[in-house]
Design an enzyme around this catalytic site. Structure first.
Site, PDB file in Angstrom:
ATOM      1  N   LEU A 234       0.817  -1.209   0.000  1.00  0.00           N
ATOM      2  CA  LEU A 234       0.000   0.000   0.000  1.00  0.00           C
ATOM      3  C   LEU A 234       0.854   1.263   0.000  1.00  0.00           C
ATOM      4  CD1 LEU A 234      -2.747  -1.061   2.579  1.00  0.00           C
ATOM      5  CD2 LEU A 234      -2.637  -1.471   0.110  1.00  0.00           C
TER       6      LEU A 234
ATOM      7  N   SER B 226       2.110   0.662  -6.812  1.00  0.00           N
ATOM      8  CA  SER B 226       2.991  -0.242  -6.075  1.00  0.00           C
ATOM      9  C   SER B 226       4.201  -0.644  -6.911  1.00  0.00           C
ATOM     10  CB  SER B 226       2.215  -1.489  -5.645  1.00  0.00           C
ATOM     11  OG  SER B 226       1.115  -1.142  -4.837  1.00  0.00           O
TER      12      SER B 226
ATOM     13  N   HIS C 179      -3.662   4.277  -1.801  1.00  0.00           N
ATOM     14  CA  HIS C 179      -4.563   3.411  -1.030  1.00  0.00           C
ATOM     15  C   HIS C 179      -5.033   4.126   0.233  1.00  0.00           C
ATOM     16  CE1 HIS C 179      -2.012   0.450  -3.287  1.00  0.00           C
ATOM     17  NE2 HIS C 179      -3.182  -0.099  -3.494  1.00  0.00           N
TER      18      HIS C 179
ATOM     19  N   LYS D  94      -7.241   5.112 -11.071  1.00  0.00           N
ATOM     20  CA  LYS D  94      -6.048   4.793 -11.863  1.00  0.00           C
ATOM     21  C   LYS D  94      -6.254   3.533 -12.699  1.00  0.00           C
ATOM     22  CE  LYS D  94      -2.135   2.976 -10.398  1.00  0.00           C
ATOM     23  NZ  LYS D  94      -1.722   2.026 -11.489  1.00  0.00           N
TER      24      LYS D  94
END
Length: 287
Positions: free
Chosen positions: A26, A189, A30, A152
């Site tokens: 995360l 990420s 997030h 996204k």
């Protein structure tokens, strides 16, 4: 199932439950999802599960970062109440499910063309997680259930919305805008795998999108080829696609993009390989 009880213990006519599904690793994007859910709900649940069904490459699956301790700390700070972090054996006790939801035509293009089966695998886990997180209806109070997804992953979001509509899921899908770095790179990420030079080169993706947005806002022809040329000029970036599509159907829009003033609404989608990393980004266009 999540029991529909407000944190204060006070009786209320309506209990609002927000759910944020994630694959862990995360970041502040997030965190924004969870904080947005927190602001609108009595209970916020988050799942962390790296779903093997949506990876085409076993190596990519194995190297996907697992950072549970850091994830839990971030979620605590963002205001999550419940974290569900199952093992693969809990989600798929009999191995790969024999019955799956298909993403159909929406899942065959763009990311689906580059990663066949990806969206079917995604829907398999999201469908199951929505059922797991569905609040209990055994209560005298009204229960409202919402699931929060980042803008996204725009294609993923469109496909999930369609699944919820077509299969009559009792959940409201909430989209949360993209969170970007100070320089404009969409948080991901996978950004941690970029070198300093690659991260600098990747900024061309958001520059191309903001170019299209500025033209859309001014009701000018988009001239998408200018944005493509901008990306192609960056040697560390290998463009897969840059397309302007209908936000709901994901069909490429041919009108109002080249020779005529832009009107209406659209979504610009881009995907590119930067070094070893595949990055995606998007930009809503119009009002």
């Amino acid at each position: 199932m999540i029991e529909a009880q407000p944190l204060s213990g006070a009786e209320a006519d309506t209990v609002r439950v927000g759910f944020v599904p994630t694959m862990g690793a995360l970041h502040d994007g997030h965190g924004t999802l969870v904080r947005t859910a927190r602001a609108a709900n009595d209970v916020v649940a988050v799942s962390i599960f790296v779903n093997p069904l949506q990876f085409n490459d076993p190596v990519d699956y194995e190297r996907y970062p697992r950072t549970l301790d850091a994830d839990l700390e971030l979620l605590g700070q963002a205001g999550a109440d419940i974290v569900f972090a199952p093992e693969e054996s809990e989600m798929y006790p009999d191995g790969d499910p024999l019955v799956k939801v298909t993403s159909g035509k929406l899942g065959e293009k763009f990311e689906g063309a580059s990663r066949p089966g990806h969206f079917d695998g995604m829907l398999a886990v999201v469908s199951k997680l929505l059922h797991i997180a569905q609040p209990s209806l055994l209560t005298s109070r009204k229960v409202e259930f919402s699931a929060f997804f980042g803008q996204k992953d725009a294609q993923q979001l469109a496909i999930i919305r369609r699944m919820v509509l077509d299969l009559a899921y009792n959940v409201e899908i909430q989209a949360v805008p993209i969170v970007r770095s100070d320089r404009g790179l969409a948080l991901s990420s996978r950004n941690q795998f970029l070198s300093e030079a690659e991260a600098e080169a990747a900024l061309v993706l958001s520059r191309a999108l903001f170019l299209l947005k500025s033209r859309a806002d001014a009701h000018e022809p988009l001239n998408v080829e200018d944005a493509v040329a901008l990306i192609d000029a960056e040697p560390l970036v290998e463009l897969d696609y840059l397309e302007v599509v209908d936000p709901s159907t994901l069909e490429v829009i041919g009108v109002n993009c080249q020779d005529t003033p832009f009107t209406g609404q659209a979504l610009a989608l881009v995907a590119a390989k930067v070094g070893p990393v595949r990055l995606i980004d998007n930009m809503p266009l119009g009002s």
